[in-house]
Every structure is written in C-alpha cells, then in structure tokens.
Design a protein around this motif. Structure first.
Motif, PDB file in Angstrom:
ATOM      1  N   GLU A   1     -10.617  17.014   0.969  1.00  0.00           N
ATOM      2  CA  GLU A   1      -9.814  16.557   2.107  1.00  0.00           C
ATOM      3  C   GLU A   1     -10.582  15.527   2.945  1.00  0.00           C
ATOM      4  O   GLU A   1     -10.012  14.562   3.448  1.00  0.00           O
ATOM      5  CB  GLU A   1      -9.393  17.748   2.975  1.00  0.00           C
ATOM      6  CG  GLU A   1      -8.478  18.694   2.203  1.00  0.00           C
ATOM      7  CD  GLU A   1      -7.488  19.436   3.074  1.00  0.00           C
ATOM      8  OE1 GLU A   1      -7.622  19.391   4.318  1.00  0.00           O
ATOM      9  OE2 GLU A   1      -6.582  20.063   2.515  1.00  0.00           O
ATOM     10  N   LEU A   2     -11.861  15.743   3.102  1.00  0.00           N
ATOM     11  CA  LEU A   2     -12.675  14.769   3.833  1.00  0.00           C
ATOM     12  C   LEU A   2     -12.675  13.435   3.093  1.00  0.00           C
ATOM     13  O   LEU A   2     -12.599  12.366   3.712  1.00  0.00           O
ATOM     14  CB  LEU A   2     -14.099  15.302   4.003  1.00  0.00           C
ATOM     15  CG  LEU A   2     -14.261  16.474   4.976  1.00  0.00           C
ATOM     16  CD1 LEU A   2     -15.617  17.150   4.779  1.00  0.00           C
ATOM     17  CD2 LEU A   2     -14.096  16.021   6.421  1.00  0.00           C
ATOM     18  N   ALA A   3     -12.740  13.496   1.772  1.00  0.00           N
ATOM     19  CA  ALA A   3     -12.695  12.263   0.978  1.00  0.00           C
ATOM     20  C   ALA A   3     -11.357  11.562   1.166  1.00  0.00           C
ATOM     21  O   ALA A   3     -11.303  10.337   1.343  1.00  0.00           O
ATOM     22  CB  ALA A   3     -12.950  12.575  -0.498  1.00  0.00           C
ATOM     23  N   PHE A   4     -10.268  12.330   1.159  1.00  0.00           N
ATOM     24  CA  PHE A   4      -8.946  11.722   1.374  1.00  0.00           C
ATOM     25  C   PHE A   4      -8.916  11.012   2.737  1.00  0.00           C
ATOM     26  O   PHE A   4      -8.394   9.905   2.858  1.00  0.00           O
ATOM     27  CB  PHE A   4      -7.824  12.778   1.388  1.00  0.00           C
ATOM     28  CG  PHE A   4      -7.663  13.576   0.124  1.00  0.00           C
ATOM     29  CD1 PHE A   4      -8.288  13.213  -1.052  1.00  0.00           C
ATOM     30  CD2 PHE A   4      -6.861  14.715   0.112  1.00  0.00           C
ATOM     31  CE1 PHE A   4      -8.136  13.964  -2.212  1.00  0.00           C
ATOM     32  CE2 PHE A   4      -6.692  15.458  -1.040  1.00  0.00           C
ATOM     33  CZ  PHE A   4      -7.338  15.095  -2.202  1.00  0.00           C
ATOM     34  N   LYS A   5      -9.445  11.695   3.732  1.00  0.00           N
ATOM     35  CA  LYS A   5      -9.392  11.121   5.079  1.00  0.00           C
ATOM     36  C   LYS A   5     -10.190   9.814   5.148  1.00  0.00           C
ATOM     37  O   LYS A   5      -9.755   8.836   5.762  1.00  0.00           O
ATOM     38  CB  LYS A   5      -9.893  12.145   6.108  1.00  0.00           C
ATOM     39  CG  LYS A   5      -8.924  13.305   6.302  1.00  0.00           C
ATOM     40  CD  LYS A   5      -9.486  14.410   7.186  1.00  0.00           C
ATOM     41  CE  LYS A   5      -9.552  14.022   8.629  1.00  0.00           C
ATOM     42  NZ  LYS A   5      -9.962  15.180   9.481  1.00  0.00           N
ATOM     43  N   ALA A   6     -11.349   9.800   4.516  1.00  0.00           N
ATOM     44  CA  ALA A   6     -12.147   8.570   4.496  1.00  0.00           C
ATOM     45  C   ALA A   6     -11.373   7.445   3.809  1.00  0.00           C
ATOM     46  O   ALA A   6     -11.369   6.296   4.265  1.00  0.00           O
ATOM     47  CB  ALA A   6     -13.483   8.812   3.791  1.00  0.00           C
ATOM     48  N   ALA A   7     -10.693   7.781   2.721  1.00  0.00           N
ATOM     49  CA  ALA A   7      -9.917   6.776   1.985  1.00  0.00           C
ATOM     50  C   ALA A   7      -8.768   6.250   2.840  1.00  0.00           C
ATOM     51  O   ALA A   7      -8.474   5.054   2.857  1.00  0.00           O
ATOM     52  CB  ALA A   7      -9.387   7.370   0.682  1.00  0.00           C
ATOM     53  N   MET A   8      -8.107   7.151   3.549  1.00  0.00           N
ATOM     54  CA  MET A   8      -6.962   6.750   4.383  1.00  0.00           C
ATOM     55  C   MET A   8      -7.408   5.883   5.554  1.00  0.00           C
ATOM     56  O   MET A   8      -6.755   4.895   5.893  1.00  0.00           O
ATOM     57  CB  MET A   8      -6.249   8.005   4.890  1.00  0.00           C
ATOM     58  CG  MET A   8      -5.501   8.718   3.769  1.00  0.00           C
ATOM     59  SD  MET A   8      -5.103  10.424   4.176  1.00  0.00           S
ATOM     60  CE  MET A   8      -3.989  10.807   2.801  1.00  0.00           C
ATOM     61  N   MET A   9      -8.538   6.247   6.150  1.00  0.00           N
ATOM     62  CA  MET A   9      -9.046   5.443   7.263  1.00  0.00           C
ATOM     63  C   MET A   9      -9.462   4.060   6.776  1.00  0.00           C
ATOM     64  O   MET A   9      -9.246   3.053   7.465  1.00  0.00           O
ATOM     65  CB  MET A   9     -10.189   6.179   7.959  1.00  0.00           C
ATOM     66  CG  MET A   9      -9.691   7.384   8.770  1.00  0.00           C
ATOM     67  SD  MET A   9     -10.980   8.151   9.789  1.00  0.00           S
ATOM     68  CE  MET A   9     -11.364   9.605   8.857  1.00  0.00           C
ATOM     69  N   LEU A  10     -10.025   4.007   5.571  1.00  0.00           N
ATOM     70  CA  LEU A  10     -10.385   2.706   5.001  1.00  0.00           C
ATOM     71  C   LEU A  10      -9.137   1.857   4.756  1.00  0.00           C
ATOM     72  O   LEU A  10      -9.108   0.657   5.061  1.00  0.00           O
ATOM     73  CB  LEU A  10     -11.153   2.906   3.688  1.00  0.00           C
ATOM     74  CG  LEU A  10     -11.461   1.625   2.901  1.00  0.00           C
ATOM     75  CD1 LEU A  10     -12.310   0.656   3.716  1.00  0.00           C
ATOM     76  CD2 LEU A  10     -12.162   1.947   1.578  1.00  0.00           C
ATOM     77  N   TRP A  11      -8.110   2.489   4.226  1.00  0.00           N
ATOM     78  CA  TRP A  11      -6.866   1.772   3.943  1.00  0.00           C
ATOM     79  C   TRP A  11      -6.307   1.128   5.220  1.00  0.00           C
ATOM     80  O   TRP A  11      -5.981  -0.056   5.262  1.00  0.00           O
ATOM     81  CB  TRP A  11      -5.823   2.723   3.342  1.00  0.00           C
ATOM     82  CG  TRP A  11      -4.565   2.028   2.956  1.00  0.00           C
ATOM     83  CD1 TRP A  11      -3.502   1.727   3.762  1.00  0.00           C
ATOM     84  CD2 TRP A  11      -4.247   1.502   1.660  1.00  0.00           C
ATOM     85  NE1 TRP A  11      -2.540   1.056   3.056  1.00  0.00           N
ATOM     86  CE2 TRP A  11      -2.965   0.901   1.760  1.00  0.00           C
ATOM     87  CE3 TRP A  11      -4.909   1.466   0.434  1.00  0.00           C
ATOM     88  CZ2 TRP A  11      -2.344   0.287   0.674  1.00  0.00           C
ATOM     89  CZ3 TRP A  11      -4.283   0.863  -0.641  1.00  0.00           C
ATOM     90  CH2 TRP A  11      -3.025   0.279  -0.519  1.00  0.00           C
ATOM     91  N   ARG A  12      -6.238   1.924   6.270  1.00  0.00           N
ATOM     92  CA  ARG A  12      -5.670   1.434   7.533  1.00  0.00           C
ATOM     93  C   ARG A  12      -6.585   0.402   8.191  1.00  0.00           C
ATOM     94  O   ARG A  12      -6.123  -0.532   8.837  1.00  0.00           O
ATOM     95  CB  ARG A  12      -5.389   2.610   8.480  1.00  0.00           C
ATOM     96  CG  ARG A  12      -4.236   3.498   8.061  1.00  0.00           C
ATOM     97  CD  ARG A  12      -2.893   2.806   8.285  1.00  0.00           C
ATOM     98  NE  ARG A  12      -2.730   2.467   9.682  1.00  0.00           N
ATOM     99  CZ  ARG A  12      -2.418   1.248  10.135  1.00  0.00           C
ATOM    100  NH1 ARG A  12      -2.233   0.251   9.302  1.00  0.00           N
ATOM    101  NH2 ARG A  12      -2.297   1.032  11.431  1.00  0.00           N
ATOM    102  N   ARG A  13      -7.883   0.589   8.002  1.00  0.00           N
ATOM    103  CA  ARG A  13      -8.840  -0.374   8.559  1.00  0.00           C
ATOM    104  C   ARG A  13      -8.608  -1.744   7.945  1.00  0.00           C
ATOM    105  O   ARG A  13      -8.658  -2.773   8.618  1.00  0.00           O
ATOM    106  CB  ARG A  13     -10.242   0.135   8.219  1.00  0.00           C
ATOM    107  CG  ARG A  13     -11.392  -0.690   8.713  1.00  0.00           C
ATOM    108  CD  ARG A  13     -12.663   0.023   8.285  1.00  0.00           C
ATOM    109  NE  ARG A  13     -13.863  -0.563   8.793  1.00  0.00           N
ATOM    110  CZ  ARG A  13     -15.057   0.024   8.722  1.00  0.00           C
ATOM    111  NH1 ARG A  13     -15.169   1.223   8.179  1.00  0.00           N
ATOM    112  NH2 ARG A  13     -16.117  -0.571   9.201  1.00  0.00           N
ATOM    113  N   ARG A  14      -8.341  -1.739   6.654  1.00  0.00           N
ATOM    114  CA  ARG A  14      -8.088  -2.997   5.954  1.00  0.00           C
ATOM    115  C   ARG A  14      -6.756  -3.592   6.418  1.00  0.00           C
ATOM    116  O   ARG A  14      -6.649  -4.793   6.669  1.00  0.00           O
ATOM    117  CB  ARG A  14      -8.066  -2.751   4.442  1.00  0.00           C
ATOM    118  CG  ARG A  14      -8.980  -3.657   3.679  1.00  0.00           C
ATOM    119  CD  ARG A  14      -9.089  -3.335   2.191  1.00  0.00           C
ATOM    120  NE  ARG A  14      -8.281  -2.254   1.744  1.00  0.00           N
ATOM    121  CZ  ARG A  14      -8.713  -1.285   0.934  1.00  0.00           C
ATOM    122  NH1 ARG A  14      -9.965  -1.273   0.514  1.00  0.00           N
ATOM    123  NH2 ARG A  14      -7.891  -0.337   0.552  1.00  0.00           N
TER     124      ARG A  14
END
Lengths: 460, 460
Positions: free
Chosen positions: B132-145
């Motif tokens: 779940e932490l990995a998912f959250k990091a991926a989602m935050m990266l997506w939105r950051r981009r």
C-alpha cells in the motif's frame, strides 16, 4: 524539586551531529521530518538525549507512544526474557501455528486490561491495521445479517468479489468525523479527515463524514451552546446513517481527536452515538490508539463516558507497543476461518513487551499517578492561561489526566523554542500544542515544563 | 543420510494437547485455522515440534516466512544484542526521532541486499502495508507529474481530499493480475484476486485485473502455446492501461503467484511488462513478499528475468522478518515530508533481526545452497511425477531453487496425510501443493520428504 533532572541544551537544535546524521540518512531513507537523531542508550525515564548530548524532558513521547519511560527496567527485563527472545527468533504464523504460550500471554497481558464488555482480541501491527481489521469485521457482520445466519455464499458473490464488483464486493461504508485521524491505509485513510498532507492524491472510498462537535471553552461558561452543538452533530450522524447511498456498517471515533487538534466532546455525546449506532445496527468502534493505555487518567478513555452499554470494538496501538482490537460480540468473529487472517497477525515479541508494560502500569498504579499529576498540571496551565490569555487559549483536557492541550498563535514556533530550552513537545490540528507525557511524568517535572513555557511566552 | 533428523509422530495430528490448547485459545482469539500448537523452544533448524511432542520436517516454514531455521544461533545472538534490546524497549517514531544507529542498520542490513537499480528504502510492518505504501508513492508521483514540478497544491485539492472527493482524492488505479495475492488492507486487497475468502463482503476499488499467463507443462513441450498465451496477456495489460476509466499509476505482480497457485511466467513476459509500464509511465512494482530473500535460488526472484532496466519498486516481507519497499527513482520520495509517514514506520527491532538474517544468508551462501538443493529436489519430484502421473501434475519451479509446486487431486487431504507422517507442507490455489522449505533445507532432507510423498501416494 527533589529528584527532577534538569534538561540540558548545549547546541542549536538540531545540533550539528544530528544534522549531519539526518543528512546521511536522507540519502537512503526519507529523513525530512527528523527533529533530531537520538541516543536511546543515554535516554532514561522522561528524558530523551540526542546525539549532540542535549537532554530534553520528553512531553511528546514518540507521538504519544512511550508508556513507561525510556530504558524502563521492567521493559529491559522483558526484552531479555526467554519468551521475547523466542518470539523474535521464531516468528510464527500465529493463526496456523501459535506458540504454546500465546494463550497465556494474551490472558496475562492484553486481556487483563480488556475494556469492560469485551473478552476477545485480534492482534495487529499498527493502529491503521487494527482499524481496518475492525472495519472488515463490521462489514462481514453486516453482510452475515443481510445474508441470514448459516446461508451459504452464492456463486455470484464468490465470482464477483474477485472482480472487485457487486454483489461480492459491496458498497459498504464506515462513518468517521471531521478532523479525525484513523491511519493511512486506503481504508483507514478514507476515515481520516485531518489534514491534506495525509490524504492528497490517494483514492478514497465514498464514505460519510460527520461534524465533530466544536466546543467552546471554558466549558462551564458555554454549557448551553455546547449541548446544542453536540445535539446538532448527533442529528447529523443519524441523518447520514439513514440516508447514505450505501449501508453504514460502522462508526469510528476517537475519544479525543488527537492529530486533528485535541478536540473533546462530552460523555453525553458519546452516549448519543452509542444509542444511535445500537438503534441502526452500526458497529460502534472506539479508536483508542492515542488515548488508550492510561493516557487520559483512566486505562481507556471511553471509561470516562459511563456508557449504558459498551462500545462494540476498541482499537489500540501506540503506548501498547503492539496493536489490535478488543470486542465482546462473538458474531464479530467472521462466519468461517481465514476471513480475518494474515501471515503474522501481529507480532508476539511486541505482545510480550506489552504484557510487561501492563504489569508495570498496574503494579505501580501509573494510571492513577498520571491522573493525579494531570490535575496539578492542569492547574498550572490554567494559571499560565490567565497570565498569557492571548497565547494560551481554549485550554482543554480537564479531568483527562495529563492529556492536555491549548491553542496558541504559532504552535510550530513554540515547539521550536521549547526544544531549545530542552522540552520536547508536539503540535496537532492547525493551532494546537498537545502534551503527551508518559505515565511516569511526575509532579517534579511540572515546574520544568512550566518554567519553559513562561520563558518563551514572557519573551514573546 | 548422515545428519538428518527423522520426523517423529506419536499422536494423531493435531494431538490431544494441541487440540485442548487451541480450544482454550479460541475462547479469546480466533483459533479455527490452527493446524497445531507449537513448542518453539524445542523446534530447531528445519524441524518444528508441537506441544504433543511430534516433530515435523517443516517444508512450509510459517507460510514461507522462516529464512534460516528455528532457533538459529545467529538469530539467537542478534535477539540478545544491545541494538535489539534497545529497539524493543525504546521504540522510536523513526521519521521524527530515529536512533543514532538507524542509518547504519539499514546500510549494513537491508540495503546490502537492495535489488540492482535501487538504493533507497521505506520500512513497514507487513507485506500488505509495504504494497500500500508503494501504491501511495506511485500515485503521488503520478499526480506530481500531472500537476507539474514545484506547482503548489490548489485550495480545491486541499479541501476536496478531506471530503474524499475529487480532485484531491482522485480516481487512480493499480493494475494487478488474476489469482494474485498482495495483502488484505483495503488497497492491497483491491489488488488481491486469489480467493473469495480473502475478499468477500469488503468494498474494493474499481481497479483493473489482467490475466496472468496460464502456462502448460512441461514447459519445453508447450513453447509455442505458452508464448502465445503470454503475448495475449501482455496485450491485455496494455489495453487495460490505455483504456481504463482512470489513470493506471502502477502495476503490481508477484514473480511467482504464490497464494494463487504457484503460477509462473517467463522472463520474456516480465520484460514485456517492464516495456509496457515504461512506455506508459506506470510504476512497475514487483511484490517479492513471498519470493524474496533467497526463496527462488537468487536473492530476489526478479533477478531471474535479466530485465533491460530494473523494476521501479520492490516490496518485501516474510523471510525478511520485517517489511518495506526498495526503489531507486528519487521522485518516488513524495514532494514534501509527512506524506509518506506514520508513527512507527516499521519496527527497528525486526530490522536489526533482518540484518542478522542477511549476514547469515550471505556468510553461509544459503541462496546458492538452496539453489543447489532445489535442483536435486526438482529431479526427485520429476521421478515422483513419472511414478504417479495422476497425482503429481504440472510440476513447476525448475531452476527456481526449492520454490516448487505441483497440482494434485486432493491437496488438503495430502497435507493432512503428510502431517501424520511428520512433514509439514502447505497448499495454494485450488489444487496445488507448494513447497516452501527454509534456505537451510539440505540434501539430507530430500529423502525424508520424498519417502513421505511415496508413502502417501503409494497407499492412494
């Protein structure tokens, strides 16, 4: 005061060694939130010592998670006990292959402090996990009642759930409150409503949020307004439960909203929640992650409410140094094995440590001590508020042990100044300073804390 | 064989003391999945001893989570080391107040085995949490981009996320595969697609599920069909990523689907996933919770693939005896502090234990040993399959150390019979027996295991 060690600060905070150490750590591990790097071997009791040799009176205690002090002798003994060593070396899949002593450890430890009305436990590893497990138990109970006792799962349910689709993966909700904090998993985060930094960019379930009462202080001067505010919030809760787009299977609430700003409500409010949830078959979950284990002058904060019937589930973590939920209704054990399950189901090493903590708390009457010290601390803070009415507002927590807080203009700046005077405290909400001393915080520490406040406020 | 201890079974399984003990436990803790109750003090190496005195060769190892044997001397020493005692007694909020040795423990332990292409870590307490932490990091990266580097969060985002509403709580997805298991939190469970018992009645996110290749065995006789099957699955993955109702921010996959039935795919398939995810900016997460720490004859199972560029994140737990994720791209560290955060951020006591495990594995070349023993075990299982073609089907895992499995008609019955012969094994999927020996499983244990299989199958 006799016996009181004084804080010692010899460097800027954080000190040069702390800074260098955090910088090095940050290369491999996000260290941007590091306040200072700690020498735990030199820390003792209420005092935390950083790598620069600065010694702080710790009134924040690892985000409210240190129960009985650094290097507590009883915990040192427990850490070296055969049970802990065995649990560290031979970590079991508890649900399949429990240790011969698992039953005894539970009964002699966590179950000894099971809240009234509960006699069963499910163990976990964090408050977030404990809350999600509680939600799942509530949801399975809801569907079990809908399905009918003993009625088999349909093929459609079995197949659709593997597609994340209805009816197997139904729309079921958990109601939480504005400003709440219940964790950071995708389910618990959907109940967390504290700050954007916790939630932004993460998908969430469409679950209801009710207002948490906003009380006016001092309480005795706002009885009528506060009662009206709580009535309004209760009505909103019932409206949400009865009108939400899907069943509300559980309601979760903190006895004192902590991360969200140390927000309190009256026993009558919580009794109202108990009544509404009972009426609508909603599982009433009390999240005692931050308030449990003696933090509020009772072992569990919800004991202050004297409810007509107990909460359905109580979750815990932090000061327990392990996590999980207590419950009484055996229907909250799912209909078949393996539904509430995972490889480890908690960590027995931490559960054994918890047993030592419980014995230490009970043997030394630390809850009573903290209640007593909290009263004195409250009186001192009242004096402080009289002297600095602009800087100490909405003082709250009276009668809740040392679980005290007040609003101030620049909480982060205050925390920084307090640290440079050797006092480690924390903030919450947007304008609140929260005190989270350990249960061993004594009368002798009060003047140290108060002197620092007065120094900072006097210079403001 | 010299040195091989024989199993000993003196009672029915579970024995009378196990049964009585589990019954007592069940009053307070769901014990319906207990196979037997264990005396861990008497267990040693590959052998687990129950409270009735039965000694089993353990080829299941606590659902694949024992790395180097019961009461391993190096782990016993570590459990009594000052660092572990300190970490047990003084549990830090690592993100705020890390210990002076946290940096060293990470570098000398977990980071020493960081998968190629990764040099950063975030620690957790379970595989579920790590994912779940990995998912959250991926989602935050997506939105950051999407948001643009350095662009501030909007007031609308900040406010809406507290209501679980868009745009602050966006629809973002993680793609997983049919029959996968990634944990039981609300986010990880939305990626788990293994069995109804894991998912039924729990709300799930509307995230995509791709087919995992269904290979035909033996592999060398079905090259063409299997290549076509993998191509079909890859095309489906790309179709789902490009056509899903919301952005697919991450793809998560197990190198060998374990809970879902020990399903394998070829290196070419995983290279295909690497290519597709790179093309569409999807974070490629490899869930090595069950396969990591040497289980497949390499330290990380994804090393078998020789990818053109490494996975973006690798999650681990189980044999590591702690959990977390590795990564290399610093953009996977969120834009500000406290976004990826929680009170404990793992358990340093378990991370220190992990360091001891890593040293033991590396010093004793246990991965190489397991690879070697696995080859011999494979050869014996091939002979078994020749002798019992109806009972040992789709034998798989060749070249993957001792991470072996086969299909059989009645796996649960087989496991029961094997237990009564003193062999503890487990099932997965719907018709599969999985072998999950520890890394110290030796040549001398092979005949003990094979004799038991032959006894059971010979009597069938």
């Amino acid at each position: 005061m006799p016996g009181a060690v004084l804080p010692e600060v010899a460097t800027q905070i954080p000190g040069p060694i702390s800074k260098a150490s955090a910088k090095k750590l940050d290369e491999v591990f996000d260290a941007r939130a590091v306040h200072f790097v700690v020498d735990y071997d030199k820390s003792e009791g209420n005092y935390i010592v950083d790598v620069d040799g600065n010694r702080y009176l710790d009134v924040y205690s690892q985000i409210a998670s240190v129960p009985v002090g650094y290097n507590n002798p009883a915990m040192l003994a427990a850490a070296q006990s055969p049970d802990v060593i065995s649990a560290l070396v031979n970590r079991p899949a508890i649900g399949n292959f429990p240790s011969r002593w698992w039953n005894d450890i539970l009964r002699e430890g966590l179950l000894r402090v099971a809240p009234a009305g509960t006699d069963k436990i499910f163990t976990a590893q964090s408050g977030s996990e404990a809350n999600e497990l509680a939600f799942k138990a509530a949801m399975m109970l809801w569907r079990r009642r809908e399905r009918g006792e003993g009625v088999a799962w349909t093929q459609e349910e079995i197949e659709s759930c593997l597609d994340n689709a209805k009816p197997g993966s139904p729309d079921l909700a958990v109601l939480a409150f504005k400003n709440s904090f219940h964790g950071r998993g995708f389910g618990s985060l959907s109940c967390t409503r504290s700050k954007a930094v916790h939630k932004l960019d993460i998908p969430a379930f469409n679950w209801p949020k009710a207002d948490f009462p906003v009380l006016q202080y001092p309480l005795d001067k706002h009885e009528k307004e506060n009662a009206a505010e709580e009535k309004r919030c209760l009505e909103q809760v019932e409206m949400l439960i009865t009108s939400w787009h899907c069943p509300v299977t559980a309601l979760i609430i903190e006895p004192i909203q902590s991360e969200g700003g140390d927000n309190h409500a009256s026993p009558a409010f919580f009794q109202g929640l108990r009544d509404i949830t009972a009426k609508h078959n909603v599982v009433f979950i009390v999240d005692e992650v931050q308030t449990g284990f003696g933090a509020t002058g009772k072992f569990w904060a919800h004991e202050h409410w004297h409810l007509s019937s107990p909460p359905d589930m109580i979750t815990f973590s932090k000061r327990a140094q392990c996590a999980g939920y207590f419950f009484g209704n055996e229907k909250l054990v799912p209909d078949t094995a393996y539904r509430q399950f995972n490889t480890w189901i908690g960590d027995p090493a931490r559960v054994v440590m918890s047993k030592a903590i419980i014995h230490e708390i009970l043997d030394k009457n630390l809850v009573e001590k903290s209640a007593r010290v909290g009263e004195k601390l409250w009186a001192e803070l009242e004096l402080l508020a009289l002297d600095y009415p602009e800087l100490v507002q909405n003082l709250r927590g009276k009668g809740k042990g040392a679980f005290l807080a007040f609003d101030t203009r620049e909480p982060a700046a205050l925390v920084g100044k307090m640290r440079s005077l050797g006092i480690n405290i924390g903030t919450c909400g947007t304008r609140t300073v929260r005190l989270r001393p350990m249960l061993i915080f004594g009368d002798e520490h009060i003047p140290i804390l108060m002197d620092a406040f007065r120094k900072v406020f006097g210079a403001a």
